[in-house]
Scaffold this motif. Structure first.
Motif, PDB file in Angstrom:
ATOM      1  N   ASN A  51       0.806  -1.223   0.000  1.00 22.82           N
ATOM      2  CA  ASN A  51       0.000   0.000   0.000  1.00 22.82           C
ATOM      3  C   ASN A  51       0.838   1.272   0.000  1.00 22.82           C
ATOM      4  N   THR A  52       2.103   1.183   0.439  1.00 22.74           N
ATOM      5  CA  THR A  52       2.986   2.357   0.422  1.00 22.74           C
ATOM      6  C   THR A  52       4.170   2.173  -0.523  1.00 22.74           C
ATOM      7  N   ARG A 108       0.675   8.778  -1.859  1.00 26.73           N
ATOM      8  CA  ARG A 108      -0.374   7.892  -2.384  1.00 26.73           C
ATOM      9  C   ARG A 108      -1.668   8.711  -2.420  1.00 26.73           C
ATOM     10  N   LYS A 118      -5.281   7.092  -2.839  1.00 23.39           N
ATOM     11  CA  LYS A 118      -5.722   6.420  -1.613  1.00 23.39           C
ATOM     12  C   LYS A 118      -6.115   7.436  -0.547  1.00 23.39           C
ATOM     13  N   TYR A 135      -0.994   8.102   4.090  1.00 23.98           N
ATOM     14  CA  TYR A 135      -0.897   7.890   2.639  1.00 23.98           C
ATOM     15  C   TYR A 135      -0.437   9.156   1.928  1.00 23.98           C
ATOM     16  N   LEU A 164      -1.124   2.445   8.960  1.00 20.82           N
ATOM     17  CA  LEU A 164      -1.181   1.987   7.571  1.00 20.82           C
ATOM     18  C   LEU A 164      -1.009   0.479   7.449  1.00 20.82           C
TER      19      LEU A 164
END
Length: 277
Positions: free
Chosen positions: A20-21, A128, A131, A123, A41
């Protein structure tokens, strides 16, 4: 990583990647640092056999991997597993881990909107933007439940930052103005004016400044902020790149303006592909 990390444990042949990162972890110390600073996160689904296998095989910590595997079926909270990881080595002192646990206990007492904002802010820090924007939008959609106008204004401000970095300039202007209306923070107004400057000439910008009863001296300050950077454009956020491009355009330096815009559009395409995964 954002600081020098002294590593004494085994270096992985293949890094573990938090999808996700997109952060790559190469050893136990980096894993601890990432956990300590990014707990909001890390979901329980991210703490799977893939991570446990990596801990066992890549950084040679089979006992920790076995403990995590056993615990994963017994606990509902990702943080219980994360604390186990932090306690498995010497990267953080006991007092630091205690502080971490206390901070997480406070986190659990936050409202749903407060927790969501922390996640979205995380995020945003990792660029990101899609997101982050989706989480901020969820908070805004349920804004009738939020009594703290300053908090909601800060949500709008960060949503504007995400929009600006995706070159959604109309949304960015709207969100910055809404943020300023609610939090009365000059940074929100300044963000609005910088985005406004990206699509308007000098006379129009000065006219807009006057609408807010601001001294026209702020125009010079804005132009300095937009142009005063010697960083490599590729190391900037997209919003910062845009500011530099605006500066080039206003100074009729169209060659550099076109180059920067090409870089911006290329990075936007790359980031959209990554975030769509």
């Amino acid at each position: 990583m954002s600081k020098v990390i002294l590593c004494t444990t085994k270096e992985a042949t293949h890094p573990f990647i938090f999808l996700n990162t997109k952060v790559e972890i190469h050893n136990y110390e980096e894993l601890c640092f990432y956990i300590y600073n990014n707990t909001v996160l890390i979901s329980k689904s991210a703490l799977s056999d893939k991570l446990f296998d990596w801990i066992r095989d890549e950084i040679d910590m089979p006992e920790l991997a076995a403990k995590l595997t056993a615990m994963s079926n017994k606990t509902s909270f990702a943080q219980d597993l994360l604390v186990e990881i932090l306690n498995a080595g010497d990267y953080y002192e006991p007092d630091e881990i205690k502080t971490y646990v206390e901070a997480w206990q406070k986190y659990r007492k936050l409202t749903s909107s407060q927790r969501k904002k922390l996640k979205a802010d995380g995020y945003l820090g990792y660029r990101r933007y899609i997101k982050a924007a989706s989480i901020y939008d969820d908070i805004i959609e349920h804004r009738e439940d939020i009594l703290d106008k300053t908090f909601l204004g800060n949500v709008y401000h960060n949503r504007a930052v995400a929009a600006a970095n995706n070159l959604d300039t109309e949304d960015a202007k709207s969100f910055f103005l809404k943020a300023y209306e609610m939090n009365n923070n000059e940074e929100s107004l300044r963000g609005y004016l910088i985005v406004f400057a990206s699509n308007n000439d000098t006379a129009t910008i000065k006219q807009e400044i006057r609408k807010f009863d601001l001294d026209e001296d702020i125009f010079e300050s804005l132009m300095i902020e937009i142009g005063d950077s010697n960083e490599d454009v590729r190391e900037m956020t997209i919003f910062s790149m845009l500011q530099r491009a605006v500066y080039n355009r206003m100074n009729k330096d169209m060659i550099d303006y076109d180059k920067r815009m090409d870089i911006i559009l290329g990075q936007l395409k790359d980031e959209f592909r990554e975030q769509a995964i």
